[in-house]
Design a protein around this motif. Structure first.
Motif, PDB file in Angstrom:
ATOM      1  N   ASP A  24      -1.620   1.746   7.659  1.00  0.00           N
ATOM      2  CA  ASP A  24      -2.813   2.061   8.454  1.00  0.00           C
ATOM      3  C   ASP A  24      -2.597   3.287   9.353  1.00  0.00           C
ATOM      4  OD1 ASP A  24      -3.870  -0.164   7.357  1.00  0.00           O
ATOM      5  OD2 ASP A  24      -3.374  -1.476   9.036  1.00  0.00           O
ATOM      6  N   GLY A  25      -1.348   3.542   9.693  1.00  0.00           N
ATOM      7  CA  GLY A  25      -1.067   4.640  10.619  1.00  0.00           C
ATOM      8  C   GLY A  25      -0.865   5.982   9.961  1.00  0.00           C
ATOM      9  N   ILE A  26      -0.642   6.019   8.642  1.00  0.00           N
ATOM     10  CA  ILE A  26      -0.319   7.320   8.036  1.00  0.00           C
ATOM     11  C   ILE A  26      -1.218   7.746   6.870  1.00  0.00           C
ATOM     12  CG2 ILE A  26       2.124   7.262   8.737  1.00  0.00           C
ATOM     13  CD1 ILE A  26       2.839   6.470   5.913  1.00  0.00           C
ATOM     14  N   PHE A  27      -1.864   6.821   6.208  1.00  0.00           N
ATOM     15  CA  PHE A  27      -2.680   7.215   5.044  1.00  0.00           C
ATOM     16  C   PHE A  27      -4.167   7.288   5.402  1.00  0.00           C
ATOM     17  CE2 PHE A  27       0.996   5.144   2.849  1.00  0.00           C
ATOM     18  CZ  PHE A  27       1.445   6.270   2.179  1.00  0.00           C
ATOM     19  N   GLN A  28      -4.881   8.169   4.678  1.00  0.00           N
ATOM     20  CA  GLN A  28      -6.326   8.295   4.882  1.00  0.00           C
ATOM     21  C   GLN A  28      -7.081   7.194   4.139  1.00  0.00           C
ATOM     22  OE1 GLN A  28      -7.570  10.830   6.766  1.00  0.00           O
ATOM     23  NE2 GLN A  28      -5.541  11.715   7.109  1.00  0.00           N
ATOM     24  N   ALA A  29      -6.579   6.852   2.935  1.00  0.00           N
ATOM     25  CA  ALA A  29      -7.295   5.877   2.092  1.00  0.00           C
ATOM     26  C   ALA A  29      -7.227   4.482   2.711  1.00  0.00           C
ATOM     27  CB  ALA A  29      -6.691   5.861   0.691  1.00  0.00           C
ATOM     28  N   ALA A  30      -8.282   3.708   2.449  1.00  0.00           N
ATOM     29  CA  ALA A  30      -8.337   2.357   3.007  1.00  0.00           C
ATOM     30  C   ALA A  30      -7.275   1.460   2.378  1.00  0.00           C
ATOM     31  CB  ALA A  30      -9.730   1.773   2.775  1.00  0.00           C
ATOM     32  N   ASN A  31      -7.041   1.616   1.070  1.00  0.00           N
ATOM     33  CA  ASN A  31      -6.023   0.810   0.398  1.00  0.00           C
ATOM     34  C   ASN A  31      -5.122   1.757  -0.397  1.00  0.00           C
ATOM     35  OD1 ASN A  31      -4.453  -1.022  -0.894  1.00  0.00           O
ATOM     36  ND2 ASN A  31      -6.102  -2.056  -1.984  1.00  0.00           N
ATOM     37  N   PRO A  32      -4.065   2.263   0.238  1.00  0.00           N
ATOM     38  CA  PRO A  32      -3.291   3.360  -0.386  1.00  0.00           C
ATOM     39  C   PRO A  32      -2.197   2.892  -1.336  1.00  0.00           C
ATOM     40  CG  PRO A  32      -2.454   2.937   1.799  1.00  0.00           C
ATOM     41  CD  PRO A  32      -3.529   1.914   1.556  1.00  0.00           C
ATOM     42  N   PHE A  33      -2.456   1.850  -2.127  1.00  0.00           N
ATOM     43  CA  PHE A  33      -1.380   1.308  -2.967  1.00  0.00           C
ATOM     44  C   PHE A  33      -0.847   2.324  -3.971  1.00  0.00           C
ATOM     45  CE2 PHE A  33      -3.892   0.673  -6.781  1.00  0.00           C
ATOM     46  CZ  PHE A  33      -5.179   0.530  -6.296  1.00  0.00           C
ATOM     47  N   LEU A  34      -1.713   3.256  -4.425  1.00  0.00           N
ATOM     48  CA  LEU A  34      -1.242   4.240  -5.396  1.00  0.00           C
ATOM     49  C   LEU A  34      -0.263   5.216  -4.754  1.00  0.00           C
ATOM     50  CD1 LEU A  34      -4.595   4.892  -7.294  1.00  0.00           C
ATOM     51  CD2 LEU A  34      -2.607   3.669  -8.137  1.00  0.00           C
ATOM     52  N   PHE A  35      -0.504   5.573  -3.495  1.00  0.00           N
ATOM     53  CA  PHE A  35       0.427   6.466  -2.797  1.00  0.00           C
ATOM     54  C   PHE A  35       1.748   5.757  -2.498  1.00  0.00           C
ATOM     55  CE2 PHE A  35      -3.548   8.732  -1.566  1.00  0.00           C
ATOM     56  CZ  PHE A  35      -3.222   9.935  -2.176  1.00  0.00           C
ATOM     57  N   ILE A  36       1.665   4.478  -2.189  1.00  0.00           N
ATOM     58  CA  ILE A  36       2.901   3.714  -1.933  1.00  0.00           C
ATOM     59  C   ILE A  36       3.761   3.713  -3.204  1.00  0.00           C
ATOM     60  CG2 ILE A  36       3.829   1.409  -1.449  1.00  0.00           C
ATOM     61  CD1 ILE A  36       1.430   0.959   0.402  1.00  0.00           C
ATOM     62  N   ALA A  37       3.108   3.509  -4.358  1.00  0.00           N
ATOM     63  CA  ALA A  37       3.845   3.525  -5.630  1.00  0.00           C
ATOM     64  C   ALA A  37       4.492   4.897  -5.858  1.00  0.00           C
ATOM     65  CB  ALA A  37       2.905   3.185  -6.780  1.00  0.00           C
ATOM     66  N   LEU A  66       1.918  -4.927  -7.335  1.00  0.00           N
ATOM     67  CA  LEU A  66       2.507  -3.974  -8.275  1.00  0.00           C
ATOM     68  C   LEU A  66       3.103  -2.767  -7.561  1.00  0.00           C
ATOM     69  CD1 LEU A  66      -0.114  -3.813 -11.170  1.00  0.00           C
ATOM     70  CD2 LEU A  66       2.280  -4.382 -11.432  1.00  0.00           C
ATOM     71  N   SER A  67       2.349  -2.253  -6.589  1.00  0.00           N
ATOM     72  CA  SER A  67       2.761  -1.003  -5.940  1.00  0.00           C
ATOM     73  C   SER A  67       4.051  -1.173  -5.156  1.00  0.00           C
ATOM     74  CB  SER A  67       1.647  -0.486  -5.033  1.00  0.00           C
ATOM     75  OG  SER A  67       1.512  -1.333  -3.910  1.00  0.00           O
ATOM     76  N   LEU A  68       4.356  -2.386  -4.740  1.00  0.00           N
ATOM     77  CA  LEU A  68       5.528  -2.585  -3.888  1.00  0.00           C
ATOM     78  C   LEU A  68       6.842  -2.359  -4.636  1.00  0.00           C
ATOM     79  CD1 LEU A  68       4.469  -5.628  -1.689  1.00  0.00           C
ATOM     80  CD2 LEU A  68       4.738  -3.254  -0.991  1.00  0.00           C
ATOM     81  N   PHE A  69       6.877  -2.691  -5.910  1.00  0.00           N
ATOM     82  CA  PHE A  69       8.176  -2.532  -6.568  1.00  0.00           C
ATOM     83  C   PHE A  69       8.159  -1.793  -7.901  1.00  0.00           C
ATOM     84  CE2 PHE A  69       6.618  -6.208  -8.697  1.00  0.00           C
ATOM     85  CZ  PHE A  69       7.236  -6.210  -9.929  1.00  0.00           C
ATOM     86  N   GLN A  70       6.960  -1.448  -8.416  1.00  0.00           N
ATOM     87  CA  GLN A  70       6.951  -0.767  -9.713  1.00  0.00           C
ATOM     88  C   GLN A  70       7.456   0.663  -9.640  1.00  0.00           C
ATOM     89  OE1 GLN A  70       3.579  -1.268 -12.366  1.00  0.00           O
ATOM     90  NE2 GLN A  70       4.815  -2.906 -13.175  1.00  0.00           N
ATOM     91  N   GLY A  71       7.260   1.336  -8.514  1.00  0.00           N
ATOM     92  CA  GLY A  71       7.767   2.708  -8.369  1.00  0.00           C
ATOM     93  C   GLY A  71       9.279   2.760  -8.512  1.00  0.00           C
ATOM     94  N   PRO A  72      10.019   2.006  -7.683  1.00  0.00           N
ATOM     95  CA  PRO A  72      11.479   2.057  -7.797  1.00  0.00           C
ATOM     96  C   PRO A  72      12.028   1.509  -9.115  1.00  0.00           C
ATOM     97  CG  PRO A  72      10.790   0.752  -5.869  1.00  0.00           C
ATOM     98  CD  PRO A  72       9.552   1.303  -6.492  1.00  0.00           C
TER      99      PRO A  72
END
Lengths: 499, 106
Positions: free
Chosen positions: A450-463, A406-412
């Protein structure tokens, strides 16, 4: 662990047999694509409201959210509260009226009218792929449940689930899906209430739950009873991720931009009923964390050593219910898990029929012809989903798999949908540029997460960041390219909805 | 020719090739932005976060109330005159319950 008794298994088998029969019975009078894809636009508002909630619950909630609540605690309730209720209210008063005015079958169809056919095709392909990929995840979830409860190998469970869902959706279309959801909701309520009450009694009530978790939870569960988590947490549900990623992007994108959800609204008799259905769904959503998140938390207190957290809900069913009732609730639970699959199957078929087949392959196709194509695609997609289901095993869990997708394309996609509705200046150049820029952003962030976010699974930030990029690029490009004439946008934007 | 190309591509992917430096460069550019956002949000106390959630919900309720009445047309059937036939009130009620939940559990 208790096994299902013969009586339970008989109930499960009868239940699974009855669903294709229901689909056949509902579908026997259907003749047109409107009957098949939109239930003849005669669905009752309360049925649609329940159906939307059950679709949303499906595998994701029962397996994924309950499992995540086992590990993370109360913060998972944000998914149903701030992550659903405001967006559903917004959908009822802002978005649904526009879809109704436009008289469309699908969201890409709306975007095609608002922008152009290029945008329509891009969104249709994106959503089409997403829906089919998600079908695989739903089948995998059901197989996880069956593995726990019956000890069946996953591939057998996938085939059985795909057959049941495929048959009743194939025969009955959206109306069968909504009817099945009614039964599933009743079962969900019964099973969850029993688990909640029995579980709380076993653990010693709320006080016992708190004391047990504090005693055995360790430092990683120090925020187990907190709804809002600090931004510094490594859990994916920090307040910043919940507010920016979930409440502002993923949630509205889901409730106003997800074909499987919106399609039900379009199946009601009029715009007022469509609004009522969403508001009714929002009211039901207020109760869902009590029925799913809390049992997941109780599950940790009772069974802290479960090797796979995703299995907590079926595990609790199995250990708390008496024979007979176990079979009934388990059968209901199984079909709730399937309910996401039926909705996505029906919507994938609708989308590919209306936005790809009718648009590019056979423009003169009449409703009867499209009805047949829809059925053929339904059968094809369930077959494809069976092949894709094992890919879910590459992720940490079903919840993670679905949210990542979901996070990969729902934002745009939400960015261009939102701007298209509220800003007349948004044009097709801006929409395509915004969509592409947003997608590049989300895939790039996923690649380097893995290189920029603190959260283990940052899908919400990606969105969130892909949405921001989508909005910025759409606005900038639209400002420097010619807009569509105002008369071409009549009834397609918020400011011109009265036209 | 295709075999050689395939071999070169395989070795690039296997060893990281130019992909790894591109990834590192992107991380180098975006890490400061991510860190800035993280520090900005990490500095917000949870009482202010709760306030943000509550104000957002109340603002949405205010917007709903500002819309025109959502009562059914009395000419189309009964219920047009009853106050609870106005969908806006139901929406506000749902949002207020949501607000109370966050105030109690947040």
């Amino acid at each position: 662990m208790k096994n299902l008794q013969t009586f339970d298994i008989v109930i499960v088998v009868v239940y699974l047999f009855l669903f294709p029969c229901l689909g056949y019975w509902v579908g026997r009078k259907q003749k047109t694509s409107e009957d098949y894809f939109l239930g003849g636009r005669k669905l009752r508002w309360w049925m649609v409201g329940i159906s939307m909630v059950v679709t949303d619950i499906g595998a994701l909630e029962l397996v994924g959210v309950a499992g995540s609540a086992y590990g993370m605690g109360l913060a998972m309730a944000n998914f149903d509260w701030i992550g659903c209720v405001p967006a559903m209210v917004l959908a009822a008063f802002l978005f649904i009226p526009l879809y109704w005015k436009a008289g469309v079958y699908t969201i890409p169809e709306y975007l095609g009218r608002r922008y152009n056919d290029g945008v329509r095709t891009m969104i249709a392909i994106l959503w089409g792929l997403f829906l089919v990929a998600n079908l695989g995840i739903f089948l995998w979830s059901a197989a996880t449940v069956l593995e726990v409860m019956l000890g069946w190998p996953k591939w057998i469970s996938i085939l059985i689930t795909a057959s049941v869902v495929g048959l009743y959706t194939f025969f009955g279309g959206l109306e069968a899906v909504v009817m099945a959801d009614m039964i599933q909701y009743a079962n969900l309520m019964m099973g969850s209430i029993i688990i909640l009450v029995v579980g709380l009694i076993k653990v010693g009530g709320i006080d016992g739950l708190v004391e047990t978790v504090q005693a055995i939870g360790g430092p990683e569960r120090k925020d187990f009873f907190h709804l809002l988590l600090p931004a510094s947490t490594t859990h994916p549900m920090s307040w910043s991720a919940v507010f920016f990623g979930l409440a502002l992007v993923l949630s509205p994108a889901y409730w106003v931009g997800n074909q499987a959800i919106v399609q039900r609204n379009l199946g009601t008799g009029n715009a007022r009923d469509a609004k009522k259905s969403v508001l009714f769904g929002a009211a039901l959503k207020l109760t869902i964390p009590i029925l799913i998140v809390v049992p997941g938390m109780v599950g940790f207190a009772l069974y802290p050593d479960l090797p796979e957290q995703d299995k907590i809900y079926p595990y609790m069913l199995q250990n708390m219910l008496p024979p007979g009732l176990l079979g009934l609730v388990f059968a209901g639970f199984l079909v709730v898990v399937m309910s996401g699959a039926d909705a996505y199957l029906n919507s994938a078929s609708t989308l590919w029929t209306m936005d790809v087949y009718k648009k590019y392959i056979y423009k003169e196709a009449d409703q009867r012809h499209l009805y047949k194509v829809g059925r053929i695609l339904t059968a094809a997609f369930i077959g494809l989903a069976v092949l894709m289901a094992p890919l879910t095993d590459k992720f940490e869990g079903v919840f993670s798999a679905m949210q990542t997708l979901l996070s990969l394309f729902q934002g745009p996609t939400f960015a261009i949908l939102l701007l298209g509705m509220i800003w007349k200046g948004a044009n097709s150049y801006g929409a395509i540029a915004g969509l592409v820029a947003g997608l590049i952003t989300s895939f790039t962030l996923f690649w380097i997460k893995d290189g920029i976010f603190q959260a283990a699974n940052p899908f919400l930030f990606i969105a969130w960041w892909s949405f921001v990029m989508g909005v910025v690029v759409t606005v900038v490009v639209s400002l420097f390219t010619p807009s569509r004439p105002a008369n071409a946008l009549a009834a397609l934007t918020w400011s011109s909805k009265g036209s | 020719m295709i075999g050689i190309l395939s071999e070169v591509l395989t070795s690039i992917i296997a060893e990281g090739g130019f992909v790894a430096p591109v990834r590192e460069a992107l991380i180098g550019v975006l890490k400061p932005v991510a860190t800035w956002f993280y520090e900005l949000t990490a500095g917000v106390p949870l009482w202010a976060v709760l306030l943000l959630f509550v104000v957002t919900l109340l603002m949405l309720a205010g917007w709903v109330i500002s819309l025109k009445s959502e009562k059914p047309d009395p000419a189309q059937g009964s219920g047009g005159g009853r106050i609870f036939s106005d969908l806006r009130l139901w929406a506000v009620l749902i949002l207020l319950i949501q607000t109370v939940i966050y105030l109690v559990l947040g």
